[in-house]
Design a protein around this motif. Structure first.
Motif, PDB file in Angstrom:
ATOM      1  N   GLU A  87       9.337   0.645  15.382  1.00 15.77           N
ATOM      2  CA  GLU A  87       8.516   0.784  16.563  1.00 15.77           C
ATOM      3  C   GLU A  87       6.936   0.994  16.483  1.00 15.77           C
ATOM      4  OE1 GLU A  87      10.306   3.078  20.260  1.00 15.77           O
ATOM      5  OE2 GLU A  87      11.774   3.479  18.558  1.00 15.77           O
ATOM      6  N   GLY A  88       6.861   1.846  15.650  1.00 19.57           N
ATOM      7  CA  GLY A  88       5.457   2.053  15.410  1.00 19.57           C
ATOM      8  C   GLY A  88       4.500   1.046  14.693  1.00 19.57           C
ATOM      9  N   ILE A  89       5.008  -0.015  13.956  1.00 14.19           N
ATOM     10  CA  ILE A  89       4.554  -1.136  13.401  1.00 14.19           C
ATOM     11  C   ILE A  89       4.403  -1.990  14.518  1.00 14.19           C
ATOM     12  CG2 ILE A  89       4.853  -3.204  12.132  1.00 14.19           C
ATOM     13  CD1 ILE A  89       6.212  -1.436  10.059  1.00 14.19           C
ATOM     14  N   LEU A  90       5.474  -2.076  15.669  1.00 16.58           N
ATOM     15  CA  LEU A  90       5.159  -2.725  16.602  1.00 16.58           C
ATOM     16  C   LEU A  90       3.899  -2.488  17.655  1.00 16.58           C
ATOM     17  CD1 LEU A  90       6.901  -5.221  17.213  1.00 16.58           C
ATOM     18  CD2 LEU A  90       8.091  -3.819  19.102  1.00 16.58           C
ATOM     19  N   THR A  91       3.857  -1.226  17.937  1.00 19.32           N
ATOM     20  CA  THR A  91       2.699  -0.554  18.411  1.00 19.32           C
ATOM     21  C   THR A  91       1.604  -1.102  18.028  1.00 19.32           C
ATOM     22  OG1 THR A  91       4.068   1.214  18.956  1.00 19.32           O
ATOM     23  CG2 THR A  91       1.953   1.480  19.386  1.00 19.32           C
ATOM     24  N   GLY A  92       1.401  -1.101  16.618  1.00 20.08           N
ATOM     25  CA  GLY A  92       0.056  -1.324  15.923  1.00 20.08           C
ATOM     26  C   GLY A  92      -0.129  -2.897  16.223  1.00 20.08           C
ATOM     27  N   ILE A  93       0.621  -3.757  16.004  1.00 21.43           N
ATOM     28  CA  ILE A  93       0.529  -5.092  16.447  1.00 21.43           C
ATOM     29  C   ILE A  93       0.294  -5.350  17.717  1.00 21.43           C
ATOM     30  CG2 ILE A  93       1.973  -7.420  16.484  1.00 21.43           C
ATOM     31  CD1 ILE A  93       3.662  -6.339  14.285  1.00 21.43           C
ATOM     32  N   MET A  94       0.836  -4.648  18.856  1.00 22.31           N
ATOM     33  CA  MET A  94       0.512  -4.701  20.129  1.00 22.31           C
ATOM     34  C   MET A  94      -1.056  -4.640  20.447  1.00 22.31           C
ATOM     35  SD  MET A  94       3.900  -3.727  22.119  1.00 22.31           S
ATOM     36  CE  MET A  94       3.133  -3.778  23.624  1.00 22.31           C
ATOM     37  N   LEU A  95      -1.405  -3.200  19.651  1.00 24.65           N
ATOM     38  CA  LEU A  95      -2.837  -3.015  19.783  1.00 24.65           C
ATOM     39  C   LEU A  95      -3.680  -3.991  19.303  1.00 24.65           C
ATOM     40  CD1 LEU A  95      -2.768   0.947  19.374  1.00 24.65           C
ATOM     41  CD2 LEU A  95      -3.002  -0.155  21.203  1.00 24.65           C
ATOM     42  N   SER A  96      -3.525  -4.530  18.260  1.00 28.22           N
ATOM     43  CA  SER A  96      -4.151  -5.504  17.469  1.00 28.22           C
ATOM     44  C   SER A  96      -4.361  -6.799  18.487  1.00 28.22           C
ATOM     45  CB  SER A  96      -3.636  -6.041  16.152  1.00 28.22           C
ATOM     46  OG  SER A  96      -2.552  -6.551  16.038  1.00 28.22           O
ATOM     47  N   LEU A 140       0.940  -1.183  -0.029  1.00 22.85           N
ATOM     48  CA  LEU A 140      -0.106  -0.066  -0.015  1.00 22.85           C
ATOM     49  C   LEU A 140       0.735   1.384   0.075  1.00 22.85           C
ATOM     50  CD1 LEU A 140      -2.930  -1.208   2.665  1.00 22.85           C
ATOM     51  CD2 LEU A 140      -2.936  -0.796  -0.063  1.00 22.85           C
ATOM     52  N   VAL A 141       2.249   1.081   0.525  1.00 21.71           N
ATOM     53  CA  VAL A 141       2.937   2.272   0.862  1.00 21.71           C
ATOM     54  C   VAL A 141       3.750   2.441  -0.579  1.00 21.71           C
ATOM     55  CG1 VAL A 141       4.851   3.595   1.856  1.00 21.71           C
ATOM     56  CG2 VAL A 141       3.155   2.211   3.289  1.00 21.71           C
ATOM     57  N   ILE A 187      -3.787  -4.274  11.959  1.00 17.77           N
ATOM     58  CA  ILE A 187      -2.309  -4.263  11.535  1.00 17.77           C
ATOM     59  C   ILE A 187      -1.967  -3.627  10.143  1.00 17.77           C
ATOM     60  CG2 ILE A 187      -0.085  -5.327  11.334  1.00 17.77           C
ATOM     61  CD1 ILE A 187      -1.408  -7.561  13.025  1.00 17.77           C
ATOM     62  N   ILE A 188      -2.567  -4.148   9.069  1.00 18.11           N
ATOM     63  CA  ILE A 188      -2.506  -3.290   7.655  1.00 18.11           C
ATOM     64  C   ILE A 188      -2.585  -2.002   7.876  1.00 18.11           C
ATOM     65  CG2 ILE A 188      -3.188  -3.067   5.554  1.00 18.11           C
ATOM     66  CD1 ILE A 188      -4.076  -5.915   5.476  1.00 18.11           C
ATOM     67  N   ARG A 189      -3.615  -1.615   8.385  1.00 11.98           N
ATOM     68  CA  ARG A 189      -3.856  -0.011   8.308  1.00 11.98           C
ATOM     69  C   ARG A 189      -2.747   0.898   9.447  1.00 11.98           C
ATOM     70  NH1 ARG A 189      -7.934   1.769   4.977  1.00 11.98           N
ATOM     71  NH2 ARG A 189      -6.545   3.684   4.958  1.00 11.98           N
ATOM     72  N   SER A 190      -2.458   0.335  10.548  1.00 13.20           N
ATOM     73  CA  SER A 190      -1.501   1.043  11.362  1.00 13.20           C
ATOM     74  C   SER A 190      -0.095   0.766  10.606  1.00 13.20           C
ATOM     75  CB  SER A 190      -1.677   0.339  12.851  1.00 13.20           C
ATOM     76  OG  SER A 190      -1.254  -0.930  12.874  1.00 13.20           O
ATOM     77  N   ALA A 191       0.074  -0.243  10.154  1.00 13.63           N
ATOM     78  CA  ALA A 191       1.546  -0.388   9.614  1.00 13.63           C
ATOM     79  C   ALA A 191       1.588   0.582   8.356  1.00 13.63           C
ATOM     80  CB  ALA A 191       1.784  -1.878   9.114  1.00 13.63           C
ATOM     81  N   GLU A 192       0.439   0.593   7.646  1.00 11.37           N
ATOM     82  CA  GLU A 192       0.500   1.517   6.500  1.00 11.37           C
ATOM     83  C   GLU A 192       1.002   3.025   6.964  1.00 11.37           C
ATOM     84  OE1 GLU A 192      -3.016   2.139   4.361  1.00 11.37           O
ATOM     85  OE2 GLU A 192      -2.016   3.440   2.760  1.00 11.37           O
ATOM     86  N   GLU A 193       0.145   3.347   8.157  1.00 12.22           N
ATOM     87  CA  GLU A 193       0.207   4.706   8.587  1.00 12.22           C
ATOM     88  C   GLU A 193       1.725   5.079   9.135  1.00 12.22           C
ATOM     89  OE1 GLU A 193      -1.885   7.296   8.437  1.00 12.22           O
ATOM     90  OE2 GLU A 193      -3.000   5.838   7.421  1.00 12.22           O
ATOM     91  N   MET A 194       2.170   4.021   9.474  1.00  7.29           N
ATOM     92  CA  MET A 194       3.558   4.161  10.299  1.00  7.29           C
ATOM     93  C   MET A 194       4.479   4.264   9.124  1.00  7.29           C
ATOM     94  SD  MET A 194       3.521   4.466  13.341  1.00  7.29           S
ATOM     95  CE  MET A 194       1.893   5.032  13.940  1.00  7.29           C
TER      96      MET A 194
END
Lengths: 313, 258
Positions: A202-211, A103-104, A162-169
């Motif tokens: 770090e940002g991606i990891l954050t998204g994963i943790m939230l998911s 996506l990016v 995860i997809i959307r948060s990783a894309e944002e990061m």
């Protein structure tokens, strides 16, 4: 430039009015801020009061006792949640990251638009429908409930998050960084893996943790997939397997193949029981679940804010 | 023409949390003159400029000591209205930042904030401001078009028009031409030359030739051992570039570092 036009405006009055409006709005903002955090504090305090006194070591290391007797724990639910979240992570994280990279890297292609759209739709599907869907394609085919089916259902919940948060990061990574790598003749995949992923890690990891926090709290997708199992105990399964000289793979298969319990599932079942001990235990389970999810969330947010500071936002 | 001090800093220091970005800078800015601030990257030029209309208030953890005197009053005084400060001290940024609205609305944005509503007055003010920014002839037939559709140089002049539409007394410019091509840069420089008859102008630039061309006074900032910006020399532009008093100024303007 004449300086006379503002002579027609009473500037001090404008300033006074703005200051007044400013203080009123500031007050309102503060008031609603307090209102917004009341539910969180209320829930947390209430669950601690109701469930706190029932939590002890036994609660974490024992299986449930028969109905109507006191004591016992929810080890099966803790282990089941753990196993299913790991299954879900293993299934969801790699494709989700690859999708985010796509996506990016190719943000405006028809496929990217379609993926983004369907990801948003997937995120909006009621989780019980996902549970039913996995029931139809996994449980019915296998002819039994299992931790694996539960894990697959949870992975479907995690995927869009995860997809959307990783894309944002990944979008936060400066474009120049990717172009810098490509300018050296690096292939796209290496620029993604070696340059962009570390920058956004770090940002991606954050998204994963939230998911993960989200998946851990889900009940509905597990109702027709993991079902629940009062005797789900990994230690026991391993001991049995060793006694019968089974291979590691066979033991692992056992762990995945059994119907499994999970914290929210246990909470849901216990809360409906007529026995006061069970209801008390339900509160204790609620507390464990709440603390786990809160801890994950707080850690994730903390990392995220740290990351934002690093990027100078 | 007599020389009046329009604005003046006294022992002005700026901190970001524990880091000191500016250390005790005291200098005057004269009315209807262009004062240029030069110095190597990271010496705190922009930070200093932003302290002059309290834009640093927006940066979390920033703190200011010392005084910024505007017409005899300290803009950091307790109870001083930041809105009033910013109406009197306007700002133009490094990158043109037209708002996502029409050219007309861009220029009328500020005046409307201060209660100017009458169409006839606004029309007059918009035209006057665009003329003041030497943009009127180019945009008078397309005032309702988006300001973001203009070229970079035009966008920057639109931002200048927007800044002067609230009729400030001082205009701060943070490297206003550094994102523009040479032709657009020349126009901005000419514009600054005409604008000083109406305003007091303070400009940060990393281009020494530019400072020499357009300014009447020049301040040279340099970071000290703690990486805080200090004022090394302030004098008339010609004097600073031809007879620098400080060895470090001489080294800098002759290109020996920075």
């Amino acid at each position: 430039m004449q300086k006379d036009i503002f002579a027609q405006v009473d500037l001090p009055r404008v300033y006074r009015r703005r200051q007044l409006v400013n203080s009123v709005m500031l007050g309102l903002t503060g008031l609603f801020l307090v209102l917004a955090i009341i539910p969180l504090i209320w829930i947390t305090v209430y669950v601690i009061i109701k469930g706190g006194h029932y939590i002890n070591l036994d609660f974490f290391i024992h299986l449930p006792r028969p109905m109507g007797t006191s004591g016992g724990g929810v080890l099966q639910a803790i282990e089941g949640s753990f196993v299913m979240v790991i299954i879900a992570s293993v299934i969801a994280i790699p494709p989700a990251l690859l999708a985010a990279f796509y996506l990016v890297t190719a943000p405006n292609t028809p496929l990217a638009t379609a993926v983004r759209f369907s990801t948003d739709l997937l995120a909006g599907i009621p989780s019980i429908v996902i549970g039913l869907f996995i029931y139809a394609i996994v449980v019915v085919t296998q002819k039994h409930y299992s931790a694996l089916a539960g894990g697959i259902a949870l992975s479907t919940i995690m995927l869009p998050v995860i997809i959307r948060s990783a894309e944002e990061m990944l979008k936060l990574v400066p474009r120049e960084l990717r172009e810098g790598a490509l300018a050296l003749g690096s292939p796209e995949w290496k620029a993604a893996l070696r340059v962009m992923l570390p920058a956004a890690a770090e940002g991606i990891l954050t998204g994963i943790m939230l998911s993960i926090a989200r998946a851990t709290g889900e009940t509905a997708p597990l109702l027709f997939t993991a079902l629940g199992n009062d005797n789900y105990e990994i230690g026991n399964m391993i001991r049995q397997g060793v006694r019968h000289h089974q291979s590691v793979l066979a033991i692992l298969g056992q762990i995945l193949d059994q119907p499994a319990d999970a914290l929210p599932l246990t909470l849901w079942k216990y809360a409906q029981q007529p026995y006061p001990e069970r209801v008390q235990q339900a509160w204790a389970v609620a507390l464990v679940l709440l603390l786990f999810v809160l801890t994950l969330n707080i850690l994730a947010r903390f990392w995220l804010s740290h990351r934002r500071r690093q990027l100078g936002e | 023409m007599t020389l009046t001090v329009k604005m003046e800093t006294k022992e002005l220091s700026v901190f970001y949390k524990s880091f000191q970005a500016i250390h005790a800078v005291s200098m005057p800015m004269y009315e209807n003159k262009v004062t240029a601030i030069i110095g190597p990257s990271g010496c705190g030029k922009s930070t200093f400029l932003r302290a002059l209309n309290r834009m640093n208030d927006l940066v979390p953890g920033s703190r200011v000591t010392g005084e910024v005197i505007l017409d005899g009053g300290n803009i950091y005084d307790q109870g001083k209205d930041v809105v009033e400060v910013r109406r009197r001290v306007g700002m133009v940024f490094q990158r043109p930042n037209p708002f996502p609205m029409s050219i007309y609305d861009n220029v009328a944005f500020g005046p409307r904030l201060y209660g100017l509503r009458k169409k006839a007055l606004l029309d007059e003010l918009v035209e006057k401001s665009l003329r003041g920014a030497a943009l009127w002839d180019e945009v008078k037939d397309k005032l309702s078009q988006s300001g973001m559709a203009l070229s970079g140089g035009q966008q920057q002049r639109l931002c200048i028009a927007r800044a002067i539409a609230i009729q400030p007394e001082v205009i701060l410019m943070d490297e206003p031409a550094s994102a523009l091509d040479p032709v657009a840069t020349l126009r901005i420089e000419e514009l600054i030359g005409t604008m000083k008859q109406w305003f007091t102008i303070v400009i940060v630039t990393h281009n020494m030739q530019q400072a020499a061309r357009i300014s009447d006074y020049t301040a040279f900032l340099l970071m000290n051992e703690e990486r805080a910006g200090e004022l090394i020399e302030f004098s008339g532009t010609e004097a600073l570039f031809t007879r620098p008093k400080d060895k470090r100024t001489e080294d800098y303007i002759t290109g020996r570092f920075g």
